[in-house]
Write an enzyme that holds these catalytic residues in place. Structure first.
Site, PDB file in Angstrom:
ATOM      1  N   ASP A 131     -12.085  -5.737  -1.193  1.00  0.00           N
ATOM      2  CA  ASP A 131     -12.837  -6.994  -1.234  1.00  0.00           C
ATOM      3  C   ASP A 131     -14.202  -6.768  -0.622  1.00  0.00           C
ATOM      4  O   ASP A 131     -14.480  -5.705  -0.062  1.00  0.00           O
ATOM      5  CB  ASP A 131     -12.083  -8.111  -0.482  1.00  0.00           C
ATOM      6  CG  ASP A 131     -11.848  -7.753   0.984  1.00  0.00           C
ATOM      7  OD1 ASP A 131     -12.790  -7.925   1.775  1.00  0.00           O
ATOM      8  OD2 ASP A 131     -10.739  -7.320   1.329  1.00  0.00           O
ATOM      9  N   GLU A 191       0.821  -1.208   0.000  1.00  0.00           N
ATOM     10  CA  GLU A 191       0.000   0.000   0.000  1.00  0.00           C
ATOM     11  C   GLU A 191       0.860   1.266   0.000  1.00  0.00           C
ATOM     12  O   GLU A 191       0.351   2.366  -0.213  1.00  0.00           O
ATOM     13  CB  GLU A 191      -0.921  -0.006   1.224  1.00  0.00           C
ATOM     14  CG  GLU A 191      -1.925  -1.146   1.219  1.00  0.00           C
ATOM     15  CD  GLU A 191      -2.595  -1.345   2.568  1.00  0.00           C
ATOM     16  OE1 GLU A 191      -3.794  -1.686   2.575  1.00  0.00           O
ATOM     17  OE2 GLU A 191      -1.934  -1.183   3.608  1.00  0.00           O
TER      18      GLU A 191
END
Length: 231
Positions: free
Chosen positions: A198, A12
């Protein structure tokens, strides 16, 4: 201004490292932060690690040593609502702990740690300025409650249990409420922009790393564009 950017995972953080060039490194507690200058602002970028303890420990170490003016938290989250989809951006307006169950210990609500607020609200002038930037750039995002716990949510059963206590929560992740709690005690503004990686269900672990890298960069790109304008 002194601005901290904290992300849980290396995948990230990749976009930030490509965007900011030439900086020094400093250790605060057990975490190495990269230190850059952008438009006269000092930027500290560090990995918090995964989970509540890592998040709280590493942010507190930085804030104990540097008088940070603004904290950005980015990274990924799982969706808790049918209206929140993979790839969407969620700007947290508040955080709570979905795995804190203390209602039998006194006059507490679900998600509340004794002695702490039930929900950590993120409202601040700095956050309002960032919202203005998002709106000016016509960025699509959703705003609301995000909940935090020390477990990766990868089943419908886990997701449904969280929603029983936090029906309006947009997303779930593993660090945000800990960041918010530390920021609250240090009286520092926190802006938390999560990208949905997700759906928090039985398919949550499919290609997580690859998608997390992609959506993490989406949030990072916006923050970097914003920092280019902040003076």
């Amino acid at each position: 201004m002194k601005i901290a950017i904290i992300v849980p995972m290396e995948i990230e953080a990749e976009y930030y490292r490509k965007y900011f060039h030439s900086g020094s490194t400093e250790m605060f507690g057990s975490t190495q932060f990269e230190h850059f200058c952008v438009n006269g602002n000092e930027i500290y970028i560090g990995l918090s690690g995964i989970g509540k303890v890592q998040a709280a420990m590493n942010l507190a170490s930085l804030l104990s040593s540097v008088d940070i003016d603004l904290i950005f938290m980015t990274g990924t989250a799982g969706s808790l609502q049918q209206t929140v989809h993979k790839g969407d951006l969620v700007l947290a307006s508040s955080f709570a702990y979905h795995d804190a169950h203390n209602t039998l210990a006194g006059d507490y609500v679900e998600g509340q740690i004794p002695g702490e607020p039930a929900v950590f609200e993120l409202d601040s002038p700095a956050r309002n300025e960032f919202i203005s930037f998002l709106n000016e750039e016509e960025v699509s995002y959703q705003e609301g409650l995000v909940v935090t716990g020390d477990s990766f949510i990868g089943s419908d059963e886990q997701k449904d249990e969280i929603k029983r206590n936090f029906a309006n929560a947009l997303g779930v992740e593993m660090e945000g409420a800990a960041f918010a709690q530390v920021a609250y005690h240090f009286a520092k503004p926190l802006i938390a922009l999560r990208a949905i990686s997700d759906n928090g269900n039985d398919n949550a672990n499919e290609d997580f790393d690859q998608f997390a890298k992609k959506v993490g960069a989406k949030a990072a790109k916006l923050i970097c564009a914003y920092l280019d304008k902040v003076k």
